[in-house]
Design an enzyme around this catalytic site. Sequence first.
Site, PDB file in Angstrom:
ATOM      1  N   LYS A 248      49.408  39.497  35.072  1.00 36.65           N
ATOM      2  CA  LYS A 248      48.173  39.781  35.812  1.00 36.65           C
ATOM      3  C   LYS A 248      47.096  40.247  34.832  1.00 36.65           C
ATOM      4  O   LYS A 248      47.372  41.003  33.922  1.00 36.65           O
ATOM      5  CB  LYS A 248      48.402  40.885  36.851  1.00 36.65           C
ATOM      6  CG  LYS A 248      49.616  40.697  37.747  1.00 36.65           C
ATOM      7  CD  LYS A 248      49.517  39.499  38.651  1.00 36.65           C
ATOM      8  CE  LYS A 248      50.672  39.399  39.613  1.00 36.65           C
ATOM      9  NZ  LYS A 248      51.802  38.624  39.200  1.00 36.65           N
ATOM     10  N   GLY A 249      45.881  39.775  35.037  1.00 38.03           N
ATOM     11  CA  GLY A 249      44.774  40.204  34.192  1.00 38.03           C
ATOM     12  C   GLY A 249      44.376  39.194  33.136  1.00 38.03           C
ATOM     13  O   GLY A 249      43.474  39.442  32.346  1.00 38.03           O
ATOM     14  N   CYS A 250      45.067  38.070  33.103  1.00 34.62           N
ATOM     15  CA  CYS A 250      44.725  37.011  32.154  1.00 34.62           C
ATOM     16  C   CYS A 250      43.916  35.942  32.882  1.00 34.62           C
ATOM     17  O   CYS A 250      44.260  35.553  33.998  1.00 34.62           O
ATOM     18  CB  CYS A 250      45.989  36.367  31.586  1.00 34.62           C
ATOM     19  SG  CYS A 250      46.931  37.443  30.508  1.00 34.62           S
ATOM     20  N   GLN A 251      42.865  35.477  32.240  1.00 37.56           N
ATOM     21  CA  GLN A 251      42.072  34.394  32.826  1.00 37.56           C
ATOM     22  C   GLN A 251      42.891  33.104  32.833  1.00 37.56           C
ATOM     23  O   GLN A 251      42.845  32.329  33.773  1.00 37.56           O
ATOM     24  CB  GLN A 251      40.782  34.207  32.036  1.00 37.56           C
ATOM     25  CG  GLN A 251      39.879  33.144  32.617  1.00 37.56           C
ATOM     26  CD  GLN A 251      38.582  33.016  31.836  1.00 37.56           C
ATOM     27  OE1 GLN A 251      38.452  33.524  30.731  1.00 37.56           O
ATOM     28  NE2 GLN A 251      37.617  32.332  32.414  1.00 37.56           N
ATOM     29  N   SER A 252      43.653  32.876  31.767  1.00 35.12           N
ATOM     30  CA  SER A 252      44.537  31.711  31.683  1.00 35.12           C
ATOM     31  C   SER A 252      45.813  32.005  32.463  1.00 35.12           C
ATOM     32  O   SER A 252      46.097  33.145  32.807  1.00 35.12           O
ATOM     33  CB  SER A 252      44.917  31.441  30.226  1.00 35.12           C
ATOM     34  OG  SER A 252      43.790  31.310  29.431  1.00 35.12           O
TER      35      SER A 252
END
Length: 145
Positions: free
Chosen positions: A55-59
């Site tokens: 969680k928290g990754c754009q990818s």
Amino acid sequence: MADIQKSDIQSTQQEIIDELGFFEDWADKYRYIIDQGRKLPSFPEAWKVEENKVKGCQSQVWLKVEDLPSGHLKLHAISDAAIVSGLIAIILRIYDERTPQEILTTSPDFIKATGLDSHLSPTRNTGLAAMLRTIAAHAEHRRAA
């Protein structure tokens, strides 16, 4: 990896700092990082589930953690983005097959020392931090168990 002694975590970080320091411009550093990502081991489709998603990754990033009989953690990870896969490869070099205690007491000094903190986009910096937090959370959970 049983008969090959893994270098200590600080030495591994220094190796990465030295490797990236070899390149003079960031285009070359990015190519090197992307190339590292291409060398990641395969990540089974069955592991690409919500519980393994960072969680928290754009990818899209997935992280699977396994407990080894030795008490070390085996980390598997993959991304759908080339640069992020390269960052994963670097992180795995540092944290894979380490004890929860080693993981939790190691600061990711390589980020600032290599200049990644000022050369990655804000969203990639956020994603990198999210990956490190997720690994630390897995280590904390296992240390507390």
